[in-house]
Enzyme design. Structure first.
Site, PDB file in Angstrom:
ATOM      1  CB  SER A   6      -0.950  -0.030   1.202  1.00  0.00           C
ATOM      2  OG  SER A   6      -1.990   0.899   1.062  1.00  0.00           O
ATOM      3  CG  HIS A  18      -5.493  -2.924   0.188  1.00  0.00           C
ATOM      4  ND1 HIS A  18      -4.892  -2.171  -0.802  1.00  0.00           N
ATOM      5  CD2 HIS A  18      -4.932  -2.510   1.347  1.00  0.00           C
ATOM      6  CE1 HIS A  18      -4.022  -1.344  -0.263  1.00  0.00           C
ATOM      7  NE2 HIS A  18      -4.028  -1.522   1.039  1.00  0.00           N
TER       8      HIS A  18
END
Length: 705
Positions: free
Chosen positions: A552, A672
């Site tokens: 991320s 994610h």
């Protein structure tokens, strides 16, 4: 330095070929990606984007390209040596009974447990402290491949009803459902799929409040059970724009708290409260117009505010909810100290204040008057978190973990402070052969940066140790030691695991965070590069054996590191990354992050974003290390287009080095993150790919337990 890395690559390739463990060198040539240049002029600067077409995730061309890239990655990774042994060991470390921190309501304890023979966690309820554990929701029948998971969102005050989210893949969006605890049957009410920032029961189980992100921005609604959700009444949020977040919660069904965050890890928040006992009540302002961060927890009729207002390291203020008064009248309960306050929880009539002191965590307990009531700490360097409890209860729960300690759940009697183990997983890992330490090193500008190290005892500092340096550095998120199967196997194979506490995180308060925000973001990258240089200088490793990783915001970190200093590393794991920093804010929920990074729409911010944007700083013909990009279709937080475009660019522009390919692992279902709700077979398979890649590229494939 390049010569030593080239020799390392040659030796690794030779081992693989002789051992029939990898494809011939010609098979390491990636697929060809069509170049279709799009030219933009932004603030007088022409930008050329050769792979803009890969931004269209659903186009047949993009889907075909994803398939080709996955096939190429599998042709490389599936032939690496020792994969079966790695997978077997990862599975042994993962398939253990694992439990989440319990939440108590109405004498019932609610928690999730993934049994050692189960692939997904199951939600349980325990009636009383010594009652039997009963299955409340089993998500396994919801999908044949385990891609659907559940999350407990809230519990009614009487413990007779729950709200839970159903998630497909790793999407942030969920469908909200409700279940009767007695009958273990779902109710008819269903809130539509969306991005929720809080679902909370009111004074009775018949009333539910929730915050959901709409196109025009976040809004707070009230739902009455049995009514059509399409007719739910909006009670708050008019005029709140899409880059903001509204989080909602209730305490004891009495007070509804709404917090407006000005983006993720916002430097400014607002808090509103409503007394649900008042029929005609409304959300009234508590904190507004103050350029600082506030988070609130309720204890009785008092709102305890954890804030950096006039206190960069944090302090705790007490506000009367019935009569909040002006900010100048709020009572200071915990004053600012040397340590940084990370979070505050309430349980048993006390405050549990999670504090970092020199990046070593402890929980300090306080009476509402501010008088100290004890401290919770451990000798091992690790992480304390997850404090839960009830203001009128008699117990609190929290977790402890370290690089060598699997996550334990502890129960604390709030009156006496006595601690006992509530849950401890029986992981087949002996911590006695390993050590965890903390070191400090200077960054480029002289700032002292801390870093945790974990490895086998008696490590020889001869520059040959495979080393995995991990970092994040953003959004006030503090990076602390924690256990994982991947880290354990890495250390068993002789690897050094390094975790750097970079500027941009929350380890030293808001000043530390702001030191790597916006135009100062380069400080974060400099801190990470300095960590690599320190590890090399002190003979822990050498560039030929040093890998870096991040996800991320951490994916942006390693993307910047590899484009700025490719000579320092031999391998990179770049997960769910932000990489095109000129266009990032245009996709999904990236407007949340503009306060952290800035926006290229503004000339002065465009300049520094372009200066470090990894996608705009790949140099044609440069000598880059091997990179493993990881992303997936269901990442609805960081657009997967970043990894797609960067993979294509680096495969085309980087000078190919034998045995060091640019790879993309693209999951067509996952999102994610990977973790507790990821099916065990999927978790083991993904970690096997990552670990075998790291061992291969750092030259550690021949090391054994």
């Amino acid at each position: 330095m390049k010569a030593s890395r080239s020799l390392r690559g040659f030796c690794v390739s030779l081992v693989l070929i002789l051992g029939a463990a990898a494809a011939p060198a010609e098979e390491l040539s990636p697929p060809k990606t069509a170049v279709e240049e799009v030219r933009d002029t932004l603030h007088g600067v022409e930008l050329v984007d050769p792979y803009r077409w890969l931004e269209d995730q659903e186009s047949p061309r993009t889907r075909a390209w994803i398939g080709e890239e996955n096939a190429f990655s599998r042709s490389v990774l599936d032939k690496l040596p020792g994969r079966d042994a790695i997978a077997k060991r990862l599975e042994a470390l993962t398939r253990v009974d694992t439990t989440t921190v319990p939440r108590e309501r109405g004498g019932r304890y609610f928690f999730s447990r993934r049994g050692k023979d189960a692939d997904l966690p199951v939600l349980y309820v325990r009636r009383g402290a010594k009652g039997a554990d009963e299955v409340l929701i089993d998500p396994r029948p919801m999908s044949p491949d385990g891609s659907v998971s559940i999350a407990l969102l809230d519990i009614s005050e009487d413990g007779r009803r729950i709200a839970y989210g159903v998630r497909s893949g790793g999407e942030d969006e969920v469908v909200v459902k409700f279940r009767d605890v007695e009958t273990k049957a779902d109710l008819a009410d269903v809130l539509p799929k969306g991005r929720y920032s809080g679902v909370a029961f009111g004074r009775s189980p018949e009333q539910v409040f929730y915050s959901r992100r709409l196109k025009e921005g976040p809004r707070v609604f009230r739902h009455t059970m049995g009514a059509d959700p399409a007719a739910d009444l909006q009670i708050f949020g008019d005029g709140v724009t899409p880059e903001k977040i509204i989080a909602v919660s209730t305490d004891s069904g009495r007070w509804l708290i709404a917090t407006i965050l000005y983006g993720s890890a916002a430097t400014k928040t607002e808090i509103y409260a409503q007394d649900l006992a008042q029929v005609s009540g409304r959300l009234a302002p508590i904190v507004t117009g103050i350029e600082a961060r506030f988070t609130g927890v309720v204890g009785g009729d008092t709102l305890f505010l954890n804030t950096n207002w006039n206190a960069p390291n944090g302090r705790v203020l007490a506000v009367s909810l019935p009569k909040p008064g002006a900010p100048e009248t709020w009572r200071e309960v915990v004053r600012e100290g040397h340590g940084t306050i990370q979070s505050v929880a309430t349980a048993g009539g006390k405050l549990f204040v999670n504090t970092l002191e020199e990046v070593q965590e402890r929980i300090r307990m306080f009476h509402p008057t501010g008088q100290t009531a004890g401290t919770v700490s451990f000798e091992t360097l690790g992480s304390l978190s997850g404090v839960t409890g009830r203001w009128r209860g008699s117990e609190a729960f929290f977790t402890f973990t370290s690089f060598t300690t699997p996550t334990e759940i502890w129960r604390c009697e709030t009156k006496s402070g006595k601690r006992t183990i509530w849950s401890r997983p029986q992981v087949p890992f002996d911590p006695s052969g390993y050590e965890v330490s903390q070191v400090w090193y200077p960054s480029k500008d002289g700032t002292r940066i801390p870093m945790f190290l974990a490895h086998k005892r008696g490590l020889k500092l001869d520059g040959t140790n495979p080393t995995y340096l991990y970092g994040y550095g953003g959004f006030t998120l503090s990076q602390l030691p924690s256990f994982s199967a991947l880290k354990a196997v890495w250390m068993e194979r002789g690897g050094v695991y390094a975790l750097a506490n970079l500027r941009g995180g929350g380890e030293f308060g808001e000043a530390w965070h702001k030191a790597a925000m916006l135009e100062k973001k380069q400080n974060c990258f400099d801190d990470f590069i300095a960590a690599a240089e320190w590890l090399i200088k002190h003979r822990y490793t050498a560039p030929a054996h040093l890998a870096i990783g991040g996800g991320s915001n951490g994916g942006l970190l390693v993307g910047a590191a590899v484009t700025q200093r490719p000579d320092l590393f031999t391998a990179v794991v770049c997960s769910y990354p932000l990489l095109d920093m000129v266009r990032y804010h245009r996709f999904l929920v990236a407007s949340y992050w503009v306060p952290e990074y800035g926006s290229a729409d503004k000339p002065e911010q465009f300049a520094f974003l372009k200066a470090y944007s990894p996608y705009h700083n790949v140099k044609p013909g440069a000598d880059y290390p091997s990179v493993l990009f990881i992303t997936g279709d269901s990442d609805t937080r960081v657009a997967p287009l970043h990894a797609r475009k960067m993979t294509a660019l680096m495969q085309a522009e980087a000078r190919p080095r034998e045995g060091e390919p640019i790879l993309l692992l693209y999951d067509t279902k996952a999102g994610h993150t990977r973790g507790f709700n990821t099916p065990v077979p999927k978790l083991v398979a993904d970690q096997t790919d990552e670990l075998s890649f790291l061992l291969w590229q750092t030259g550690a494939t021949s090391r054994q337990d």
